[in-house]
Design a protein around this motif. Structure first.
Motif, PDB file in Angstrom:
ATOM      1  N   THR A 157      -3.883  11.955   3.172  1.00 25.05           N
ATOM      2  CA  THR A 157      -4.026  11.501   1.793  1.00 25.05           C
ATOM      3  C   THR A 157      -2.918  10.529   1.418  1.00 25.05           C
ATOM      4  OG1 THR A 157      -5.108  13.570   1.147  1.00 25.05           O
ATOM      5  CG2 THR A 157      -4.152  12.241  -0.620  1.00 25.05           C
ATOM      6  N   THR A 158      -1.687  10.846   1.803  1.00 19.81           N
ATOM      7  CA  THR A 158      -0.561   9.955   1.507  1.00 19.81           C
ATOM      8  C   THR A 158      -0.709   8.633   2.240  1.00 19.81           C
ATOM      9  OG1 THR A 158       0.881  11.877   1.212  1.00 19.81           O
ATOM     10  CG2 THR A 158       1.943   9.740   1.516  1.00 19.81           C
ATOM     11  N   ARG A 159      -1.083   8.682   3.512  1.00 20.91           N
ATOM     12  CA  ARG A 159      -1.269   7.450   4.292  1.00 20.91           C
ATOM     13  C   ARG A 159      -2.332   6.560   3.671  1.00 20.91           C
ATOM     14  NH1 ARG A 159      -4.619   8.553   9.350  1.00 20.91           N
ATOM     15  NH2 ARG A 159      -6.095   8.700   7.606  1.00 20.91           N
ATOM     16  N   ASP A 160      -3.506   7.150   3.356  1.00 21.65           N
ATOM     17  CA  ASP A 160      -4.601   6.349   2.820  1.00 21.65           C
ATOM     18  C   ASP A 160      -4.244   5.746   1.470  1.00 21.65           C
ATOM     19  OD1 ASP A 160      -5.976   7.089   5.066  1.00 21.65           O
ATOM     20  OD2 ASP A 160      -7.249   8.572   4.057  1.00 21.65           O
ATOM     21  N   PHE A 161      -3.543   6.503   0.644  1.00 21.53           N
ATOM     22  CA  PHE A 161      -3.178   5.977  -0.665  1.00 21.53           C
ATOM     23  C   PHE A 161      -2.159   4.848  -0.547  1.00 21.53           C
ATOM     24  CE2 PHE A 161      -0.627   5.835  -4.523  1.00 21.53           C
ATOM     25  CZ  PHE A 161      -1.623   5.688  -5.489  1.00 21.53           C
ATOM     26  N   LEU A 162      -1.129   5.039   0.273  1.00 26.16           N
ATOM     27  CA  LEU A 162      -0.086   4.020   0.392  1.00 26.16           C
ATOM     28  C   LEU A 162      -0.587   2.763   1.092  1.00 26.16           C
ATOM     29  CD1 LEU A 162       3.055   6.183   1.241  1.00 26.16           C
ATOM     30  CD2 LEU A 162       2.404   5.182  -0.950  1.00 26.16           C
ATOM     31  N   ASN A 163      -1.584   2.903   1.946  1.00 22.39           N
ATOM     32  CA  ASN A 163      -2.160   1.727   2.599  1.00 22.39           C
ATOM     33  C   ASN A 163      -2.959   0.864   1.631  1.00 22.39           C
ATOM     34  OD1 ASN A 163      -1.109   2.201   5.132  1.00 22.39           O
ATOM     35  ND2 ASN A 163      -2.925   3.273   5.892  1.00 22.39           N
ATOM     36  N   ASN A 164      -3.474   1.479   0.563  1.00 22.91           N
ATOM     37  CA  ASN A 164      -4.281   0.720  -0.398  1.00 22.91           C
ATOM     38  C   ASN A 164      -4.232   1.402  -1.772  1.00 22.91           C
ATOM     39  OD1 ASN A 164      -6.101  -0.942  -1.701  1.00 22.91           O
ATOM     40  ND2 ASN A 164      -7.906  -0.217  -0.581  1.00 22.91           N
ATOM     41  N   PRO A 165      -3.080   1.302  -2.465  1.00 15.89           N
ATOM     42  CA  PRO A 165      -2.961   1.977  -3.765  1.00 15.89           C
ATOM     43  C   PRO A 165      -4.008   1.532  -4.781  1.00 15.89           C
ATOM     44  CG  PRO A 165      -0.814   1.238  -2.987  1.00 15.89           C
ATOM     45  CD  PRO A 165      -1.829   0.634  -2.077  1.00 15.89           C
ATOM     46  N   ALA A 166      -4.276   0.233  -4.836  1.00 14.39           N
ATOM     47  CA  ALA A 166      -5.233  -0.270  -5.821  1.00 14.39           C
ATOM     48  C   ALA A 166      -6.626   0.292  -5.545  1.00 14.39           C
ATOM     49  CB  ALA A 166      -5.259  -1.796  -5.797  1.00 14.39           C
ATOM     50  N   GLY A 167      -7.021   0.282  -4.275  1.00 15.38           N
ATOM     51  CA  GLY A 167      -8.327   0.816  -3.922  1.00 15.38           C
ATOM     52  C   GLY A 167      -8.403   2.311  -4.194  1.00 15.38           C
ATOM     53  N   GLY A 168      -7.313   3.017  -3.925  1.00 15.19           N
ATOM     54  CA  GLY A 168      -7.282   4.450  -4.189  1.00 15.19           C
ATOM     55  C   GLY A 168      -7.425   4.750  -5.667  1.00 15.19           C
ATOM     56  N   MET A 169      -6.727   3.958  -6.496  1.00 16.56           N
ATOM     57  CA  MET A 169      -6.836   4.140  -7.934  1.00 16.56           C
ATOM     58  C   MET A 169      -8.253   3.832  -8.421  1.00 16.56           C
ATOM     59  SD  MET A 169      -4.036   5.162  -9.408  1.00 16.56           S
ATOM     60  CE  MET A 169      -2.252   5.198  -9.241  1.00 16.56           C
ATOM     61  N   ALA A 170      -8.848   2.764  -7.885  1.00 15.05           N
ATOM     62  CA  ALA A 170     -10.195   2.379  -8.313  1.00 15.05           C
ATOM     63  C   ALA A 170     -11.201   3.493  -8.009  1.00 15.05           C
ATOM     64  CB  ALA A 170     -10.604   1.079  -7.627  1.00 15.05           C
ATOM     65  N   ARG A 171     -11.099   4.068  -6.815  1.00 12.18           N
ATOM     66  CA  ARG A 171     -12.018   5.161  -6.455  1.00 12.18           C
ATOM     67  C   ARG A 171     -11.775   6.390  -7.333  1.00 12.18           C
ATOM     68  NH1 ARG A 171     -10.750   3.104  -1.348  1.00 12.18           N
ATOM     69  NH2 ARG A 171      -9.105   4.666  -1.051  1.00 12.18           N
ATOM     70  N   LEU A 172     -10.495   6.693  -7.569  1.00 10.78           N
ATOM     71  CA  LEU A 172     -10.162   7.855  -8.384  1.00 10.78           C
ATOM     72  C   LEU A 172     -10.693   7.729  -9.801  1.00 10.78           C
ATOM     73  CD1 LEU A 172      -8.546  10.531  -8.671  1.00 10.78           C
ATOM     74  CD2 LEU A 172      -6.571   9.138  -9.306  1.00 10.78           C
ATOM     75  N   PHE A 173     -10.476   6.567 -10.413  1.00 13.97           N
ATOM     76  CA  PHE A 173     -10.886   6.374 -11.807  1.00 13.97           C
ATOM     77  C   PHE A 173     -12.400   6.239 -11.925  1.00 13.97           C
ATOM     78  CE2 PHE A 173      -6.489   4.298 -12.544  1.00 13.97           C
ATOM     79  CZ  PHE A 173      -5.904   5.549 -12.562  1.00 13.97           C
ATOM     80  N   ALA A 174     -13.048   5.775 -10.862  1.00 16.32           N
ATOM     81  CA  ALA A 174     -14.507   5.639 -10.898  1.00 16.32           C
ATOM     82  C   ALA A 174     -15.193   6.991 -10.903  1.00 16.32           C
ATOM     83  CB  ALA A 174     -14.991   4.837  -9.698  1.00 16.32           C
TER      84      ALA A 174
END
Length: 251
Positions: free
Chosen positions: A232-249
């Motif tokens: 989870t940490t790796r995937d988020f740090l590799n693409n914070p913007a994408g992670g935020m977009a998926r989370l908020f969606a």
């Protein structure tokens, strides 16, 4: 030369005890499926989601070893609240022939109570040497939570020791977690053994450690790269913007 570690070799369930698997703590899947845990001579981690049973299991192990349920060394006998389970009465500890010279059970959630008890004991007259100075030159309550944790590691954790830590990262910044890792490694090199319950991907990176995952499937050994903390940490740090977009969606 014979190895003196691990001090705690394994943990098993007492086969003579009758168990109610519908009652707490055996209602927790990882506890219900527990048969035996083999510990690494250096560092063993317990990982899992909140409520998976990490702290419950570590607490029971600590009490079975002889530590106070709220933390401290084996001389701490205070009790703020009697909230621990009776899991320790079902456990058998398989120990080395060599006993550790030091030990400590650190609980992030009750370390404040330990510090308060130390000050209370030191304020009582005629009880021998003061306890507070053994933690460093500043009282624990005069330091931040993180500073007090590091003071504990620096001053109370000695060579040839057995240490149990419950979520030690709770008060530590990433840089302080790295500092704690360096201290743990120095202690491992001085014949210390650690059992640590944690959510920290930084602490979990300690090399050659044994990692047990507690989940709804029970208790299984896993590797660092397969832990949720790492992925989870790796995937988020590799693409914070994408992670935020998926989370908020998902809201």
């Amino acid at each position: 030369m014979l190895a003196i570690k691990p001090y705690l070799r394994a943990l098993t369930i007492n086969p003579t005890r009758e168990i109610d698997f519908d009652a707490y703590p055996f209602s927790i899947p990882a506890v219900r499926e527990l048969e035996q845990i083999a510990f690494h001579p250096d560092v063993t981690f317990l990982v899992g989601e909140n409520g998976a049973g990490k702290s419950t299991l570590l607490e029971a192990m600590a009490i079975a070893w002889g530590f106070n349920a709220e933390g401290g060394n084996q001389n701490n006998g205070f009790s703020t609240v009697n909230a621990h389970s009776d899991l320790h009465t079902y456990l058998r500890t398989v120990k080395s022939y060599k006993r550790p010279k030091a030990g400590y059970f650190l609980r992030a959630e009750s370390f404040f109570n330990v510090a308060t008890n130390i000050e209370k004991l030191d304020a009582a007259p005629g009880l021998g040497n003061l306890i507070g100075p053994s933690y460093g030159d500043r009282l624990l309550h005069q330091q931040s939570h993180g500073e007090a944790f590091l003071a504990l590691l620096q001053n109370k954790f000695k060579a040839d020791g057995f240490y149990m830590l419950d979520e030690p990262e709770a008060a530590l910044s990433p840089n302080r977690q790295l500092a704690a890792l360096a201290m743990i490694h120095r202690l491992v090199q001085r014949n210390c053994q650690f059992v640590i319950a944690t959510h920290s991907p930084i602490l979990l990176a300690y090399p050659r450690a044994r990692i047990y995952l507690l989940s709804n499937s029970g208790l299984t050994e896993t590797c660092y790269e397969d832990t949720e903390q790492y992925t989870t940490t790796r995937d988020f740090l590799n693409n914070p913007a994408g992670g935020m977009a998926r989370l908020f969606a998902e809201q």
